[in-house]
Design a protein around this motif. Structure first.
Motif, short mmCIF file in Angstrom:
data_model
loop_
_atom_site.label_atom_id
_atom_site.label_comp_id
_atom_site.label_asym_id
_atom_site.label_seq_id
_atom_site.Cartn_x
_atom_site.Cartn_y
_atom_site.Cartn_z
N VAL A 1 67.88 42.31 52.81
CA VAL A 1 66.43 42.38 52.58
C VAL A 1 65.90 41.00 52.26
O VAL A 1 64.89 40.55 52.80
CB VAL A 1 66.11 43.36 51.44
CG1 VAL A 1 64.62 43.42 51.17
CG2 VAL A 1 66.66 44.75 51.75
N THR A 2 66.57 40.29 51.37
CA THR A 2 66.29 38.89 51.04
C THR A 2 67.66 38.21 50.90
O THR A 2 68.70 38.88 50.99
CB THR A 2 65.50 38.75 49.72
OG1 THR A 2 66.38 39.03 48.62
CG2 THR A 2 64.30 39.69 49.70
N PRO A 3 67.70 36.91 50.66
CA PRO A 3 69.02 36.26 50.47
C PRO A 3 69.84 36.85 49.34
O PRO A 3 71.08 36.72 49.35
CB PRO A 3 68.64 34.80 50.19
CG PRO A 3 67.36 34.61 50.93
CD PRO A 3 66.61 35.91 50.78
N THR A 4 69.22 37.51 48.34
CA THR A 4 69.98 38.06 47.22
C THR A 4 69.87 39.57 47.09
O THR A 4 70.51 40.16 46.22
CB THR A 4 69.52 37.43 45.88
OG1 THR A 4 68.11 37.64 45.71
CG2 THR A 4 69.81 35.94 45.85
N VAL A 5 69.09 40.21 47.93
CA VAL A 5 68.90 41.66 47.86
C VAL A 5 69.38 42.30 49.14
O VAL A 5 69.01 41.88 50.24
CB VAL A 5 67.41 42.02 47.62
CG1 VAL A 5 67.23 43.54 47.60
CG2 VAL A 5 66.91 41.41 46.32
N THR A 6 70.24 43.32 49.01
CA THR A 6 70.74 44.05 50.17
C THR A 6 70.47 45.53 50.00
O THR A 6 70.44 46.05 48.88
CB THR A 6 72.25 43.82 50.37
OG1 THR A 6 72.92 44.09 49.13
CG2 THR A 6 72.53 42.39 50.79
N ALA A 7 70.27 46.22 51.10
CA ALA A 7 70.04 47.67 51.10
C ALA A 7 71.26 48.36 51.66
O ALA A 7 71.84 47.91 52.66
CB ALA A 7 68.80 48.00 51.93
N HIS A 8 71.64 49.48 51.04
CA HIS A 8 72.86 50.19 51.43
C HIS A 8 72.56 51.68 51.49
O HIS A 8 71.98 52.25 50.57
CB HIS A 8 73.97 49.93 50.41
CG HIS A 8 74.24 48.47 50.19
ND1 HIS A 8 75.25 47.80 50.82
CD2 HIS A 8 73.61 47.56 49.40
CE1 HIS A 8 75.23 46.53 50.44
NE2 HIS A 8 74.25 46.36 49.57
N ARG A 9 73.00 52.30 52.59
CA ARG A 9 72.80 53.73 52.79
C ARG A 9 74.06 54.30 53.45
O ARG A 9 74.69 53.60 54.25
CB ARG A 9 71.57 53.97 53.68
CG ARG A 9 71.07 55.41 53.72
CD ARG A 9 69.89 55.53 54.67
NE ARG A 9 68.72 54.80 54.20
CZ ARG A 9 67.81 55.30 53.39
NH1 ARG A 9 67.94 56.55 52.95
NH2 ARG A 9 66.76 54.59 53.04
#
Length: 483
Positions: free
Chosen positions: A269-277
């Motif tokens: 999502v950003t360099p430090t934020v990730t989305a996981h599903r």
């Protein structure tokens, strides 16, 4: 060159093997919860697995108010005898309650009657816990990010001590859902802080239902944490929700991700934020298996030589064998294992050795930690019979003379008492006078009948030790003092 490479590989393998069997926790975790039913499932999974060290629990506004959620959490920790895990209460947000608050209020976490909740503020507890912890921590957020935002506002440098945040939100792109909508300002600030954040979401196409088959699946797990989940979801408040098919895994996905990240798709999502599903329908089935593994835990988590520990009565002495299964059921595998090893080390079935075992296991239970994690000061002296307590303390806690984690107080006032220190927290346990007097009377009766230190006397002591081992409840026999 090849020889050096071979030696290096062997050394690395040895290090990895030693780490795998060290008994130390892999994850050092702070939990934040708003008190929903899915949070209870997640917390039970984290508390029940020896690979996780739960450092503290804080509460935030959401399914419940922070104060009511803190009562629920405190009751749950007391039910598991983990009173040494501190609880912090978040600040109210004064937002409308969600439609599921009534179900959340009725959910059974433990006995909250006459339960006093610690007034400690959540942000203060987070600051103190993170600053005192040697390892970098994982912040598992099952509600809003309010408390973490408040802690970072007070101590911006804390972000260097946080390895990652694992946070449940219904959607990451766009950000939405109960945990985000309740306090979007705090969420946005944490996400922009530079701390690695993993946003975990459930699959809308492939939900993991918490229904009758789910509860049946975990009801066969011989752990109190699994039994608590079943009890809570089978009680009046949640039974209709489970039966309706509405209940599913939400916040509990954070724990599945902690242990099995390979089951999730990953999107930056950003360099430090990730989305996981969850990746697909197969991931749902694998997640159910992962939940069973998490709640079951590793069978060899306390062993370095055994793979598990012998429980077959046929392997034990004639007078011990009939009680093996009853004692494991009554007092748990940890106390059984420590009791067997202590008596082998001690050279005979000793009364105070057994008391030391129960005392050490109770202290570990209080802090919810494994072996070799605690410092012990014994007041049992160096003269039998009371000094036999020291053998039980060493085996049950792993605080051995070789590790330098146990010392015997030089005080002349010898008594069956010990002080346990773990990460700036202190617990003192003392055998209650009524039990000490019972032991004294029973031993004196043996001396009167059989003489002192005769073969018949030692058989009498063995009989008493087995009786106390079986009958004495470690949650009842000690006076408890904590700092």
């Amino acid at each position: 060159m090849h020889r050096l490479l071979f030696v290096g590989i062997c050394c690395l393998a040895g290090c990895l093997l030693a780490t795998a069997h060290s008994g130390k926790a892999r994850f050092h975790v702070l939990i934040d919860t708003d008190g929903a039913a899915d949070d209870l499932r997640a917390i039970c999974m984290l508390l029940g697995n020896r690979e996780v060290e739960v450092l503290s629990v804080t509460t935030s506004e959401g399914a419940l108010t922070p104060v009511v959620a803190a009562q629920k959490v405190t009751a749950l920790l007391r039910h598991f005898h983990h009173e040494g895990i501190p609880v912090g209460t978040g600040r109210p947000l004064n937002i409308p309650p969600p439609v599921w608050r009534q179900h959340s209020e009725g959910a059974l976490w433990g006995d909250t009657v006459h339960l006093a909740v610690s007034p400690q503020k959540a942000a203060d507890l987070l600051v103190h816990t993170i600053e005192q912890e040697d390892e970098r921590v994982t912040f598992i957020c099952l509600g809003t990010l309010t408390n973490l935002r408040d802690a970072l506002a007070e101590r911006p440098g804390l972000k260097e001590r946080i390895e990652r945040v694992i946070w449940y939100s219904s959607s990451a792109q766009p950000l939405q859902g109960a945990n985000y909508d309740a306090d979007p300002v705090s969420a946005d600030r944490v996400l922009a802080s530079g701390i690695p954040v993993c946003i975990i979401s459930a699959s809308e196409q492939h939900p993991l239902l918490v229904d009758a088959p789910y509860l049946e699946m975990i009801s066969g797990i011989a752990q109190e944490y699994a039994r608590q989940i079943v009890r809570t979801h089978s009680a009046d408040a949640l039974r209709p929700v489970v039966a309706s098919g509405h209940m599913q895994a939400w916040d509990d996905w954070t724990v599945v991700y902690l242990f099995a990240p390979e089951l999730f798709d990953r999107v930056a999502v950003t360099p430090t934020v990730t989305a996981h599903r969850p990746a697909n329908a197969q991931s749902i089935a694998q997640a159910r298996e992962a939940i069973v593994r998490i709640l079951t835990g590793k069978p060899d988590s306390e062993s370095r030589v055994f793979y598990g520990f012998p429980e077959d009565p046929g392997l034990y002495a004639e007078d011990v064998a009939p009680m093996v299964r009853d004692m494991i059921a009554r007092h748990g595998q940890s106390e059984w294992r420590a009791g067997v090893l202590t008596n082998e080390l001690h050279g005979h079935l000793g009364i105070y050795a057994i008391i030391g075992v129960k005392m050490g296991i109770r202290a570990r239970e209080y802090f919810n930690i494994g072996v070799d994690d605690i410092e012990v000061t014994s007041d049992a002296g160096l003269q039998p019979p009371v000094s036999c307590l020291n053998d039980g303390l060493q085996v049950s806690t792993g605080a051995t003379l070789g590790h330098g984690l146990i010392r015997v107080s030089p005080k002349e006032d010898v008594r069956p008492e010990a002080t346990f220190r773990f990460k700036n927290k202190t617990l003192r346990l003392r055998l209650k006078p009524a039990y000490a007097q019972q032991i004294r009377r029973d031993v004196e009766e043996g001396i009167r009948l059989y003489g002192n230190l005769t073969e018949a006397y030692w058989m009498h002591v063995r009989t008493l030790a087995i009786r106390y081992w079986q009958a004495f409840d470690r949650h009842e026999i000690f006076e408890t003092y904590c700092d």
